[in-house]
Design a protein around this motif. Sequence first.
Motif, mmCIF file in Angstrom:
data_model
loop_
_atom_site.group_PDB
_atom_site.id
_atom_site.type_symbol
_atom_site.label_atom_id
_atom_site.label_comp_id
_atom_site.label_asym_id
_atom_site.label_seq_id
_atom_site.Cartn_x
_atom_site.Cartn_y
_atom_site.Cartn_z
ATOM 1 N N VAL A 32 30.130 11.024 63.372
ATOM 2 C CA VAL A 32 31.095 10.547 62.379
ATOM 3 C C VAL A 32 31.503 9.109 62.724
ATOM 4 C CG1 VAL A 32 32.015 12.846 61.878
ATOM 5 C CG2 VAL A 32 33.061 11.459 63.694
ATOM 6 N N TYR A 90 36.333 5.545 63.767
ATOM 7 C CA TYR A 90 37.773 5.660 63.491
ATOM 8 C C TYR A 90 38.150 7.027 62.927
ATOM 9 C CZ TYR A 90 36.124 4.445 58.836
ATOM 10 O OH TYR A 90 35.439 4.421 57.658
ATOM 11 N N LEU A 91 37.145 7.872 62.672
ATOM 12 C CA LEU A 91 37.427 9.230 62.211
ATOM 13 C C LEU A 91 37.170 10.277 63.298
ATOM 14 C CD1 LEU A 91 35.872 9.096 58.619
ATOM 15 C CD2 LEU A 91 38.281 8.858 59.254
ATOM 16 N N GLU A 92 36.788 9.795 64.480
ATOM 17 C CA GLU A 92 36.522 10.740 65.567
ATOM 18 C C GLU A 92 37.785 11.511 65.921
ATOM 19 O OE1 GLU A 92 34.866 8.938 69.035
ATOM 20 O OE2 GLU A 92 33.082 8.208 67.998
ATOM 21 N N GLU A 93 37.627 12.820 66.116
ATOM 22 C CA GLU A 93 38.787 13.637 66.470
ATOM 23 C C GLU A 93 38.685 14.213 67.870
ATOM 24 O OE1 GLU A 93 39.163 16.382 63.261
ATOM 25 O OE2 GLU A 93 40.143 14.918 61.962
ATOM 26 N N SER A 100 42.592 4.754 56.909
ATOM 27 C CA SER A 100 42.117 5.173 58.231
ATOM 28 C C SER A 100 41.130 4.190 58.838
ATOM 29 C CB SER A 100 41.483 6.562 58.150
ATOM 30 O OG SER A 100 40.381 6.542 57.256
ATOM 31 N N ASN A 141 40.503 5.447 51.600
ATOM 32 C CA ASN A 141 41.052 4.160 52.031
ATOM 33 C C ASN A 141 41.339 3.300 50.794
ATOM 34 O OD1 ASN A 141 40.816 3.553 55.209
ATOM 35 N ND2 ASN A 141 39.238 5.015 54.603
ATOM 36 N N VAL A 180 35.101 8.496 52.364
ATOM 37 C CA VAL A 180 35.757 7.480 53.190
ATOM 38 C C VAL A 180 36.331 6.374 52.294
ATOM 39 C CG1 VAL A 180 35.351 5.628 54.866
ATOM 40 C CG2 VAL A 180 34.409 7.912 55.280
ATOM 41 N N GLU A 182 42.131 2.483 61.904
ATOM 42 C CA GLU A 182 42.198 3.207 63.172
ATOM 43 C C GLU A 182 41.143 2.684 64.147
ATOM 44 O OE1 GLU A 182 44.764 5.108 63.777
ATOM 45 O OE2 GLU A 182 45.375 4.822 61.696
ATOM 46 N N ASN A 232 26.846 11.891 57.086
ATOM 47 C CA ASN A 232 27.661 10.800 57.645
ATOM 48 C C ASN A 232 26.802 9.614 58.046
ATOM 49 O OD1 ASN A 232 30.477 11.570 57.773
ATOM 50 N ND2 ASN A 232 29.804 13.242 59.102
#
Lengths: 253, 253
Positions: A114, A117-120, B70, A69, A65, B73, A131
Amino acid sequence: LLNASPDLRQQIEATPVLHPREGLRSSPIAGVVLTGGDVDAIAGLLTLRERQRFTVWATQSVLDVLDANSIFEVLARDVVLRVRATSGSPFPLTRPDGADSGLTVELFTVPGKVPLYLEETDAPAITETENTVGAVVSDGASRLFFIPGCAAMTPGLAERLSGADVVFFDGTLWRDDEMIRAGLGPKTGLRMGHMSVDGPVGTMAVFEDVRVRRKVLIHINNSNPMLLADSPEGATVVARGWEVAFDGMEITT
Amino acid sequence: LLNASPDLRQQIEATPVLHPREGLRSSPIAGVVLTGGDVDAIAGLLTLRERQRFTVWATQSVLDVLDANSIFEVLARDVVLRVRATSGSPFPLTRPDGADSGLTVELFTVPGKVPLYLEETDAPAITETENTVGAVVSDGASRLFFIPGCAAMTPGLAERLSGADVVFFDGTLWRDDEMIRAGLGPKTGLRMGHMSVDGPVGTMAVFEDVRVRRKVLIHINNSNPMLLADSPEGATVVARGWEVAFDGMEITT
């Protein structure tokens, strides 16, 4: 200060001046151990910039992560070391100059999800991966646990915690549907990766059989009624042997 | 609070409680205008999360930074609008519900450099691009400028500022080699994209011929001696018609 109102001037003058302990600029922070990649776990790194020597320890998921970034490049890699920690493998907390602190840390996976902001998907699975981890700090004699996010108590976690001196534990919500009932949001606590403090499988209940000397609730959402000192919930947690963390809290054992 | 020391309890109880103005949670912040992609310009967005409706205006360069990281987000795109602003094109500040605030903003390029963490060479060129912009806010009658980073005064900028009611301006360093002389770092102010307050081409000097009603120095490094109210430098800036910004400062014109 030249332009400050008398009230503000008084306030500024009453603020203690903190001098660096060595040199022109220094910080007592020699290392940072990350337990997740969510904003509340990592954004604080951005206030520790820029030329302050310290070491960041984190699992590969969390280091990924940071790597992804670029804003974290403000922690220049020749100044701030990033070191991979593997869950289940204790490591010594060394100072940036290599000196031993006398402390070891072990990260261990706990049930979680997770980072937001990384949730899909709409409802990411609760899984036990790198995580979301807890950390145990030891000086060889005492053990302190830091577990700000945990979706469920597992037999393995209960066994690990047994006999601990201090446990800081996820106190996000009082009850799972608290945000929904209050009209604050559509998500349950479990959906956010947190177990609740109250209830038959809540934190207070599942810790009944775990022998821990001091138990402190942290990471508390502002909808949690136990935050109010005069609430029944606030009285309940204390009666059941818990402390509620507060700004400026210090622990001496 | 249950566990707080008497001192801390007193401090907590003396803290004013801020209630939301509407509903269970609200914020008076309806929009955020970004003037750069550096950490001090954008990291604050991470404390405005998560379900708060507001609009972010920024140039394409700065939107690209947000898109590439990210972690931002966490400002869910269906809640927080990201709107491209083009330097030189004024736009109305509208509230998230579409209501007009009566204010317009224009971004304009100023001499600067890319954000620190995106630097690819040892000494990035000082250029005038949408990486570093100033902002002017207008209600149709008065004009307020916000320019936290500026490496040089240009004739175009001087002309733009002429007749302004308030200018908040880059006050990072007192002199260009201040960090080096103090042993705090290897970089000059110009290397960091900032002009200095003092000196023949410094901020005080180049503003001598620019008619501005109130001039306020902001974005001040803690090595800048004008921050000390009893310093000669602090007296000099005031004598030359400048104010030094401080936490809690309010401007009424």
